[in-house]
Design a protein around this motif. Structure first.
Motif, PDB file in Angstrom:
ATOM      1  N   ALA A  89     -13.443  37.656  -3.289  1.00  0.00           N
ATOM      2  CA  ALA A  89     -12.147  37.027  -3.537  1.00  0.00           C
ATOM      3  C   ALA A  89     -11.546  36.469  -2.252  1.00  0.00           C
ATOM      4  O   ALA A  89     -11.658  37.077  -1.189  1.00  0.00           O
ATOM      5  N   PRO A  90     -10.884  35.317  -2.353  1.00  0.00           N
ATOM      6  CA  PRO A  90     -10.242  34.708  -1.182  1.00  0.00           C
ATOM      7  C   PRO A  90      -8.792  35.145  -1.025  1.00  0.00           C
ATOM      8  O   PRO A  90      -8.025  34.483  -0.337  1.00  0.00           O
ATOM      9  N   SER A  91      -8.412  36.229  -1.692  1.00  0.00           N
ATOM     10  CA  SER A  91      -6.994  36.593  -1.755  1.00  0.00           C
ATOM     11  C   SER A  91      -6.783  38.065  -1.431  1.00  0.00           C
ATOM     12  O   SER A  91      -7.631  38.911  -1.716  1.00  0.00           O
ATOM     13  N   GLU A  92      -5.639  38.375  -0.844  1.00  0.00           N
ATOM     14  CA  GLU A  92      -5.255  39.750  -0.540  1.00  0.00           C
ATOM     15  C   GLU A  92      -5.122  40.565  -1.817  1.00  0.00           C
ATOM     16  O   GLU A  92      -4.582  40.103  -2.817  1.00  0.00           O
ATOM     17  N   GLY A  93      -5.658  41.788  -1.794  1.00  0.00           N
ATOM     18  CA  GLY A  93      -5.508  42.689  -2.929  1.00  0.00           C
ATOM     19  C   GLY A  93      -6.483  42.456  -4.054  1.00  0.00           C
ATOM     20  O   GLY A  93      -6.379  43.091  -5.109  1.00  0.00           O
ATOM     21  N   VAL A  94      -7.441  41.563  -3.865  1.00  0.00           N
ATOM     22  CA  VAL A  94      -8.446  41.261  -4.890  1.00  0.00           C
ATOM     23  C   VAL A  94      -9.821  41.315  -4.244  1.00  0.00           C
ATOM     24  O   VAL A  94     -10.013  40.843  -3.129  1.00  0.00           O
ATOM     25  N   ASP A  95     -10.798  41.916  -4.939  1.00  0.00           N
ATOM     26  CA  ASP A  95     -12.139  42.087  -4.372  1.00  0.00           C
ATOM     27  C   ASP A  95     -13.178  41.148  -4.963  1.00  0.00           C
ATOM     28  O   ASP A  95     -14.078  40.696  -4.263  1.00  0.00           O
ATOM     29  N   ILE A  96     -13.077  40.881  -6.257  1.00  0.00           N
ATOM     30  CA  ILE A  96     -14.098  40.091  -6.948  1.00  0.00           C
ATOM     31  C   ILE A  96     -13.428  39.010  -7.778  1.00  0.00           C
ATOM     32  O   ILE A  96     -12.402  39.245  -8.419  1.00  0.00           O
ATOM     33  N   THR A 102     -12.727  27.647 -17.908  1.00  0.00           N
ATOM     34  CA  THR A 102     -11.400  27.859 -18.505  1.00  0.00           C
ATOM     35  C   THR A 102     -10.687  29.127 -18.035  1.00  0.00           C
ATOM     36  O   THR A 102      -9.492  29.275 -18.252  1.00  0.00           O
ATOM     37  N   THR A 103     -11.415  30.057 -17.409  1.00  0.00           N
ATOM     38  CA  THR A 103     -10.807  31.333 -17.018  1.00  0.00           C
ATOM     39  C   THR A 103     -11.063  31.668 -15.556  1.00  0.00           C
ATOM     40  O   THR A 103     -12.055  31.233 -14.958  1.00  0.00           O
ATOM     41  N   TYR A 104     -10.169  32.455 -15.004  1.00  0.00           N
ATOM     42  CA  TYR A 104     -10.290  32.935 -13.636  1.00  0.00           C
ATOM     43  C   TYR A 104      -9.955  34.423 -13.658  1.00  0.00           C
ATOM     44  O   TYR A 104      -8.793  34.810 -13.827  1.00  0.00           O
ATOM     45  N   THR A 105     -11.001  35.249 -13.529  1.00  0.00           N
ATOM     46  CA  THR A 105     -10.824  36.703 -13.574  1.00  0.00           C
ATOM     47  C   THR A 105     -10.809  37.251 -12.157  1.00  0.00           C
ATOM     48  O   THR A 105     -11.755  37.051 -11.389  1.00  0.00           O
ATOM     49  N   ALA A 106      -9.727  37.915 -11.804  1.00  0.00           N
ATOM     50  CA  ALA A 106      -9.572  38.509 -10.472  1.00  0.00           C
ATOM     51  C   ALA A 106      -9.573  40.025 -10.605  1.00  0.00           C
ATOM     52  O   ALA A 106      -8.796  40.586 -11.381  1.00  0.00           O
ATOM     53  N   ILE A 107     -10.457  40.685  -9.864  1.00  0.00           N
ATOM     54  CA  ILE A 107     -10.639  42.129 -10.016  1.00  0.00           C
ATOM     55  C   ILE A 107     -10.388  42.850  -8.694  1.00  0.00           C
ATOM     56  O   ILE A 107     -10.954  42.502  -7.658  1.00  0.00           O
ATOM     57  N   ALA A 108      -9.525  43.846  -8.738  1.00  0.00           N
ATOM     58  CA  ALA A 108      -9.329  44.776  -7.625  1.00  0.00           C
ATOM     59  C   ALA A 108     -10.098  46.053  -7.958  1.00  0.00           C
ATOM     60  O   ALA A 108      -9.848  46.675  -8.992  1.00  0.00           O
ATOM     61  N   VAL A 109     -11.038  46.406  -7.114  1.00  0.00           N
ATOM     62  CA  VAL A 109     -11.899  47.562  -7.371  1.00  0.00           C
ATOM     63  C   VAL A 109     -11.321  48.803  -6.706  1.00  0.00           C
ATOM     64  O   VAL A 109     -11.042  48.811  -5.504  1.00  0.00           O
ATOM     65  N   ASP A 127       0.385  40.913  -5.392  1.00  0.00           N
ATOM     66  CA  ASP A 127      -0.832  40.201  -4.992  1.00  0.00           C
ATOM     67  C   ASP A 127      -1.400  39.394  -6.156  1.00  0.00           C
ATOM     68  O   ASP A 127      -1.786  38.226  -5.993  1.00  0.00           O
ATOM     69  N   PHE A 128      -1.448  40.016  -7.328  1.00  0.00           N
ATOM     70  CA  PHE A 128      -1.924  39.299  -8.511  1.00  0.00           C
ATOM     71  C   PHE A 128      -1.004  38.127  -8.864  1.00  0.00           C
ATOM     72  O   PHE A 128      -1.464  37.039  -9.229  1.00  0.00           O
ATOM     73  N   ARG A 129       0.295  38.352  -8.761  1.00  0.00           N
ATOM     74  CA  ARG A 129       1.251  37.299  -9.127  1.00  0.00           C
ATOM     75  C   ARG A 129       1.107  36.078  -8.212  1.00  0.00           C
ATOM     76  O   ARG A 129       1.121  34.935  -8.679  1.00  0.00           O
ATOM     77  N   ALA A 130       0.935  36.336  -6.917  1.00  0.00           N
ATOM     78  CA  ALA A 130       0.779  35.230  -5.972  1.00  0.00           C
ATOM     79  C   ALA A 130      -0.490  34.436  -6.258  1.00  0.00           C
ATOM     80  O   ALA A 130      -0.479  33.195  -6.244  1.00  0.00           O
ATOM     81  N   LEU A 131      -1.587  35.162  -6.539  1.00  0.00           N
ATOM     82  CA  LEU A 131      -2.831  34.477  -6.860  1.00  0.00           C
ATOM     83  C   LEU A 131      -2.712  33.742  -8.189  1.00  0.00           C
ATOM     84  O   LEU A 131      -3.161  32.591  -8.330  1.00  0.00           O
ATOM     85  N   GLY A 132      -2.102  34.371  -9.177  1.00  0.00           N
ATOM     86  CA  GLY A 132      -1.949  33.753 -10.491  1.00  0.00           C
ATOM     87  C   GLY A 132      -1.165  32.459 -10.441  1.00  0.00           C
ATOM     88  O   GLY A 132      -1.485  31.495 -11.148  1.00  0.00           O
TER      89      GLY A 132
END
Length: 238
Positions: A89-96, A102-109, A127-132
């Motif tokens: 992931a290119p974002s803080e608080g997200v790993d994968i 059509t979809t973008y799934t962001a996963i924090a492990v 972190d999710f809100r900023a990425l979303g």
């Protein structure tokens, strides 16, 4: 989808790294660092008289806590990235990140389901809100997930800002295989036994090293524990 042999090889590599890190940790560990974190009054209250008992208790407690963090970093997180087929992931608080047209799934492990307090959960939501907010500009459905590599998690859907998946449900989300959480155990094969001799050697050396230092520092000339000296070190003013 990774083959069973590929996953077995990867699990073997990750276990090698896990043991390398925990052996390195125990070799570098200092007695006084562990003593600062423990309750000397409790040792006295339960009638502990042997330096070796205190030392073994210190090491067991420290390594149990340390192993959880090391295992998450060295095993769970890289395994999840490997089997998901996703990207880092290119974002803080997200790993994968797993992305389709059509979809973008962001996963924090996370290792287990008890990692969040109120503050850390709020930070994860932010972190999710900023990425979303960035992803929605691409007109893709945003699916934020916190995945716990073991355990069970019951989610309060009415207040959820992200999906929470634990244990079997998490690994099935990544791989599509409902039995993958069991295969992780199966594919460890004999790796733990292969490393046990080297770790036992490092463990015994640490016990001996700590016991010698404890006796020299916190025991009187007759070998009795000097409880006042121990408490002053642990709780006295600097």
């Amino acid at each position: 989808m990774r083959s069973a042999q590929e996953v077995e090889n990867k699990i073997g590599e990750l276990l090698d790294d896990f043991y390398r890190r925990r052996i390195e940790k125990i070799k570098k560990l200092k007695l006084k660092d562990t003593l600062k974190r423990k309750n000397p009054y409790l040792f006295r209250a339960i009638g502990t008289q042997k330096a070796s008992e205190i030392v073994e208790s210190l090491l067991t407690a420290y390594m149990s806590s340390s192993d959880e963090g090391i295992f998450g970093d060295a095993f769970f997180e890289p395994l999840a990235k490997y089997v998901s087929g996703g990207t880092v992931a290119p974002s803080e608080g997200v790993d994968i990140v797993m992305e389709t047209k059509t979809t973008y799934t962001a996963i924090a492990v996370k290792s287990g389901p008890s990692v969040f307090n109120a503050q850390s959960k709020k930070r994860q939501e932010e972190d999710f809100r900023a990425l979303g907010n960035r992803i929605r500009k691409l007109r893709k459905q945003f699916d934020p997930i916190v995945g716990y590599c073991y355990g069970k998690k019951r989610q309060k859907k009415e207040t959820a800002q992200f999906r929470e998946l634990a244990g079997q449900a998490f690994w099935e989300e990544l791989t599509g295989d409902p039995d993958f959480y069991l295969k992780i155990i199966q594919l460890m094969k004999n790796k733990p036994q292969e490393h046990s001799v080297e770790f036992k050697k490092a463990w015994d050396a640490a016990i001996n090293r700590f016991t010698r230092e404890f006796v020299e520092t916190f025991c009187d000339e007759n070998g009795n524990i000097d409880w006042e000296s121990l408490v002053k070190f642990n709780s006295g003013k600097d």
